[in-house]
Scaffold this motif. Structure first.
Motif, mmCIF file in Angstrom:
data_model
loop_
_atom_site.group_PDB
_atom_site.id
_atom_site.type_symbol
_atom_site.label_atom_id
_atom_site.label_comp_id
_atom_site.label_asym_id
_atom_site.label_seq_id
_atom_site.Cartn_x
_atom_site.Cartn_y
_atom_site.Cartn_z
ATOM 1 N N GLY A 1 -5.874 -13.922 -6.700
ATOM 2 C CA GLY A 1 -7.294 -13.656 -6.934
ATOM 3 C C GLY A 1 -8.207 -13.930 -5.761
ATOM 4 O O GLY A 1 -9.425 -14.039 -5.939
ATOM 5 N N HIS A 2 -7.662 -13.993 -4.539
ATOM 6 C CA HIS A 2 -8.478 -14.288 -3.362
ATOM 7 C C HIS A 2 -8.453 -13.107 -2.392
ATOM 8 O O HIS A 2 -7.390 -12.672 -1.957
ATOM 9 C CB HIS A 2 -7.968 -15.546 -2.651
ATOM 10 C CG HIS A 2 -7.872 -16.744 -3.539
ATOM 11 N ND1 HIS A 2 -8.976 -17.359 -4.072
ATOM 12 C CD2 HIS A 2 -6.780 -17.431 -4.009
ATOM 13 C CE1 HIS A 2 -8.592 -18.392 -4.815
ATOM 14 N NE2 HIS A 2 -7.267 -18.453 -4.793
ATOM 15 N N ASP A 3 -9.620 -12.602 -2.035
ATOM 16 C CA ASP A 3 -9.745 -11.475 -1.109
ATOM 17 C C ASP A 3 -9.843 -12.010 0.312
ATOM 18 O O ASP A 3 -10.867 -12.596 0.681
ATOM 19 C CB ASP A 3 -10.978 -10.645 -1.456
ATOM 20 C CG ASP A 3 -11.138 -9.423 -0.560
ATOM 21 O OD1 ASP A 3 -10.213 -9.142 0.224
ATOM 22 O OD2 ASP A 3 -12.193 -8.765 -0.659
ATOM 23 N N ILE A 4 -8.801 -11.814 1.090
ATOM 24 C CA ILE A 4 -8.846 -12.303 2.466
ATOM 25 C C ILE A 4 -9.183 -11.176 3.441
ATOM 26 O O ILE A 4 -9.118 -11.371 4.660
ATOM 27 C CB ILE A 4 -7.523 -13.018 2.859
ATOM 28 C CG1 ILE A 4 -6.293 -12.256 2.384
ATOM 29 C CG2 ILE A 4 -7.485 -14.418 2.285
ATOM 30 C CD1 ILE A 4 -5.687 -11.394 3.397
ATOM 31 N N PHE A 5 -9.557 -10.011 2.916
ATOM 32 C CA PHE A 5 -10.027 -8.901 3.747
ATOM 33 C C PHE A 5 -11.414 -8.432 3.293
ATOM 34 O O PHE A 5 -11.646 -7.236 3.121
ATOM 35 C CB PHE A 5 -9.053 -7.721 3.678
ATOM 36 C CG PHE A 5 -7.661 -8.029 4.136
ATOM 37 C CD1 PHE A 5 -7.397 -8.299 5.469
ATOM 38 C CD2 PHE A 5 -6.616 -8.046 3.240
ATOM 39 C CE1 PHE A 5 -6.107 -8.579 5.905
ATOM 40 C CE2 PHE A 5 -5.322 -8.320 3.659
ATOM 41 C CZ PHE A 5 -5.066 -8.592 4.986
ATOM 42 N N PRO A 6 -12.357 -9.356 3.084
ATOM 43 C CA PRO A 6 -13.657 -8.931 2.545
ATOM 44 C C PRO A 6 -14.474 -8.078 3.510
ATOM 45 O O PRO A 6 -15.354 -7.336 3.083
ATOM 46 C CB PRO A 6 -14.368 -10.264 2.264
ATOM 47 C CG PRO A 6 -13.767 -11.214 3.247
ATOM 48 C CD PRO A 6 -12.334 -10.803 3.351
ATOM 49 N N TYR A 7 -14.185 -8.167 4.796
ATOM 50 C CA TYR A 7 -14.966 -7.425 5.796
ATOM 51 C C TYR A 7 -14.166 -6.286 6.421
ATOM 52 O O TYR A 7 -14.606 -5.677 7.391
ATOM 53 C CB TYR A 7 -15.456 -8.374 6.885
ATOM 54 C CG TYR A 7 -16.162 -9.600 6.336
ATOM 55 C CD1 TYR A 7 -17.343 -9.470 5.603
ATOM 56 C CD2 TYR A 7 -15.630 -10.875 6.521
ATOM 57 C CE1 TYR A 7 -17.985 -10.591 5.075
ATOM 58 C CE2 TYR A 7 -16.262 -11.995 6.005
ATOM 59 C CZ TYR A 7 -17.442 -11.848 5.281
ATOM 60 O OH TYR A 7 -18.068 -12.959 4.758
ATOM 61 N N GLY A 8 -12.984 -6.023 5.883
ATOM 62 C CA GLY A 8 -12.143 -4.959 6.415
ATOM 63 C C GLY A 8 -10.793 -5.498 6.846
ATOM 64 O O GLY A 8 -10.624 -6.704 7.061
ATOM 65 N N PRO A 9 -9.796 -4.612 6.979
ATOM 66 C CA PRO A 9 -8.436 -5.043 7.348
ATOM 67 C C PRO A 9 -8.343 -5.442 8.815
ATOM 68 O O PRO A 9 -9.066 -4.938 9.665
ATOM 69 C CB PRO A 9 -7.590 -3.803 7.059
ATOM 70 C CG PRO A 9 -8.546 -2.662 7.242
ATOM 71 C CD PRO A 9 -9.879 -3.156 6.754
ATOM 72 N N VAL A 10 -7.459 -6.362 9.080
ATOM 73 C CA VAL A 10 -7.137 -6.742 10.459
ATOM 74 C C VAL A 10 -5.623 -6.737 10.602
ATOM 75 O O VAL A 10 -4.894 -7.016 9.658
ATOM 76 C CB VAL A 10 -7.711 -8.127 10.843
ATOM 77 C CG1 VAL A 10 -9.221 -8.072 10.960
ATOM 78 C CG2 VAL A 10 -7.302 -9.192 9.828
ATOM 79 N N VAL A 11 -5.148 -6.401 11.800
ATOM 80 C CA VAL A 11 -3.721 -6.244 12.053
ATOM 81 C C VAL A 11 -3.279 -7.182 13.165
ATOM 82 O O VAL A 11 -3.945 -7.266 14.208
ATOM 83 C CB VAL A 11 -3.388 -4.788 12.457
ATOM 84 C CG1 VAL A 11 -1.917 -4.647 12.823
ATOM 85 C CG2 VAL A 11 -3.759 -3.820 11.342
ATOM 86 N N GLN A 12 -2.183 -7.880 12.922
ATOM 87 C CA GLN A 12 -1.568 -8.706 13.965
ATOM 88 C C GLN A 12 -0.427 -7.906 14.572
ATOM 89 O O GLN A 12 0.522 -7.534 13.872
ATOM 90 C CB GLN A 12 -1.038 -10.011 13.381
ATOM 91 C CG GLN A 12 -0.380 -10.939 14.384
ATOM 92 C CD GLN A 12 -1.360 -11.505 15.385
ATOM 93 O OE1 GLN A 12 -2.454 -11.925 15.025
ATOM 94 N NE2 GLN A 12 -0.982 -11.534 16.648
ATOM 95 N N MET A 13 -0.503 -7.600 15.855
ATOM 96 C CA MET A 13 0.543 -6.804 16.487
ATOM 97 C C MET A 13 0.776 -7.264 17.918
ATOM 98 O O MET A 13 -0.041 -7.968 18.515
ATOM 99 C CB MET A 13 0.181 -5.319 16.471
ATOM 100 C CG MET A 13 -1.023 -4.937 17.312
ATOM 101 S SD MET A 13 -1.317 -3.140 17.233
ATOM 102 C CE MET A 13 -2.688 -2.971 18.398
ATOM 103 N N ALA A 14 1.942 -6.844 18.458
ATOM 104 C CA ALA A 14 2.295 -7.127 19.848
ATOM 105 C C ALA A 14 2.776 -5.835 20.489
ATOM 106 O O ALA A 14 3.414 -5.004 19.831
ATOM 107 C CB ALA A 14 3.386 -8.190 19.920
ATOM 108 N N TYR A 15 2.462 -5.652 21.774
ATOM 109 C CA TYR A 15 2.785 -4.393 22.447
ATOM 110 C C TYR A 15 2.907 -4.629 23.953
ATOM 111 O O TYR A 15 2.374 -5.609 24.495
ATOM 112 C CB TYR A 15 1.706 -3.338 22.158
ATOM 113 C CG TYR A 15 0.300 -3.812 22.435
ATOM 114 C CD1 TYR A 15 -0.317 -3.526 23.649
ATOM 115 C CD2 TYR A 15 -0.407 -4.567 21.505
ATOM 116 C CE1 TYR A 15 -1.596 -3.972 23.926
ATOM 117 C CE2 TYR A 15 -1.692 -5.021 21.771
ATOM 118 C CZ TYR A 15 -2.285 -4.726 22.976
ATOM 119 O OH TYR A 15 -3.550 -5.181 23.247
ATOM 120 N N VAL A 16 3.602 -3.727 24.621
ATOM 121 C CA VAL A 16 3.856 -3.853 26.056
ATOM 122 C C VAL A 16 2.764 -3.129 26.841
ATOM 123 O O VAL A 16 2.404 -1.988 26.512
ATOM 124 C CB VAL A 16 5.228 -3.262 26.420
ATOM 125 C CG1 VAL A 16 5.481 -3.370 27.931
ATOM 126 C CG2 VAL A 16 6.334 -3.963 25.645
#
Length: 327
Positions: free
Chosen positions: A243-258
């Motif tokens: 019951g907890h919204d941890i994306f109230p302001y929009g989605p965020v993505v954790q990623m790694a790239y070269v």
């Protein structure tokens, strides 16, 4: 044939038979003729370091040697600054992450996305809220109740500040309706060390940088910062289902790239991208990804650059809301 010419011809033929020289001759522009410095801007033992070292032997099979250097600080900006300022010859590459993008988005790093050539995405990673294995404050409901009873006293460790981990730590406090103490580190391995030492109440971490400690029962994941549970941790609930919204302001993505410096020559860019793609799509790396609960795809080049810009924009908007009352 004159004797000197004959000696030269024999020596040249022998040199071509050497593996390193043959690989250089078959590579675009003769690249690479020596090892590549690969900068991981986080501590040894963290998820990005572990992934780079997992790719290292797979790239070696393709004639590309990596010398991995850990240059930490400023949410990865110090190490990536060295990449941005290096010669665009392909011999200095680095691991970009959402953490550095968050710093760029909020004006806390003297870097821009256009200072880099974006090559290939390595991973997208879920994040977990973890507590010491012997913590009395589990499951999630018990931890949130503990935070509510102790406003401004419960500590949550994060690799870096003003990044995705920090955002989710703040969202944890928001779910509890209280304040907390954010404790930033220069990498996930440092967070784990202090969790094990009992110096932190919790940490926001990737599965890949804590899987060993989880399996040994030394730390305990109590919630997933995602909309669905993870295959590797089927018993760990999501914040959403509680019951907890941890994306109230929009989605965020954790990623790694070269990344490499801007303006890499096309032939060198193609050689690096092709090699990393092959390594990332290798069944051995995909097995490693599954075991450590991170996702791999085939995002490269211009498509990756667009994704990097999109993630930066999202982090700018979300960060402005989450951190608006902080200096």
């Amino acid at each position: 044939m004159p004797r000197n010419s004959l000696v030269f011809a024999v020596a040249f033929a022998a040199a071509l038979a050497m593996p390193g020289v043959a690989a250089a001759q078959s590579s675009p522009s003769g690249f690479p003729t020596r090892d590549i410095t690969f900068i991981v801007p986080w501590n040894p033992g963290g998820s990005n370091d572990v992934m780079a070292r997992q790719l290292q032997p797979l790239l070696k099979e393709q004639g590309i040697g990596l010398i991995i250097e850990n240059i930490v600080g400023a949410n990865g900006a110090i190490g990536l600054r060295r990449v941005a300022w290096s010669d665009p010859d392909g011999y200095t590459l680095g691991m970009g992450t959402s953490s550095t993008l968050a710093a760029i988005a909020q004006g806390k790093a003297q870097l821009r996305n256009d200072q880099f050539t974006h090559l290939v995405r390595v991973s997208t990673d879920p994040l977990l809220l973890e507590v010491p294995g012997k913590s009395q404050h589990q499951p999630l409901e018990a931890f949130l109740a503990h935070m509510k009873k102790n406003p401004g006293k419960v500590s949550i460790g994060t690799p870096g500040t003003y990044n995705v981990n920090h955002i989710f730590a703040a969202m944890t406090a928001r779910a509890a309706g209280t304040t907390y103490v954010n404790v930033p580190y220069t990498g996930g391995s440092k967070v784990i060390a202090d969790l094990l030492g009992g110096h932190l109440d919790a940490g926001v971490l990737k599965p890949s940088e804590s899987i060993g400690q989880i399996q040994e029962g030394l730390v305990k994941p109590i919630a997933v910062f995602a909309d669905t549970r993870l295959e590797q941790f089927p018993d760990v609930p999501t914040f959403k289902e509680k019951g907890h919204d941890i994306f109230p302001y929009g989605p965020v993505v954790q990623m790694a790239y070269v990344v490499g410096p801007a303006n890499l020559p096309p032939a060198i860019r193609e050689r690096i991208t092709t090699a990393f793609r092959k390594a990332i799509q290798d069944p051995r790396f995909k097995t490693f990804a599954k075991e450590n609960s991170f996702l791999v795809d085939d995002l490269t080049g211009d498509a990756l650059a667009k994704e990097v810009d999109a993630v930066t924009a999202s982090l700018r908007e979300v960060g402005a809301q989450v951190f608006k009352d902080q200096p």
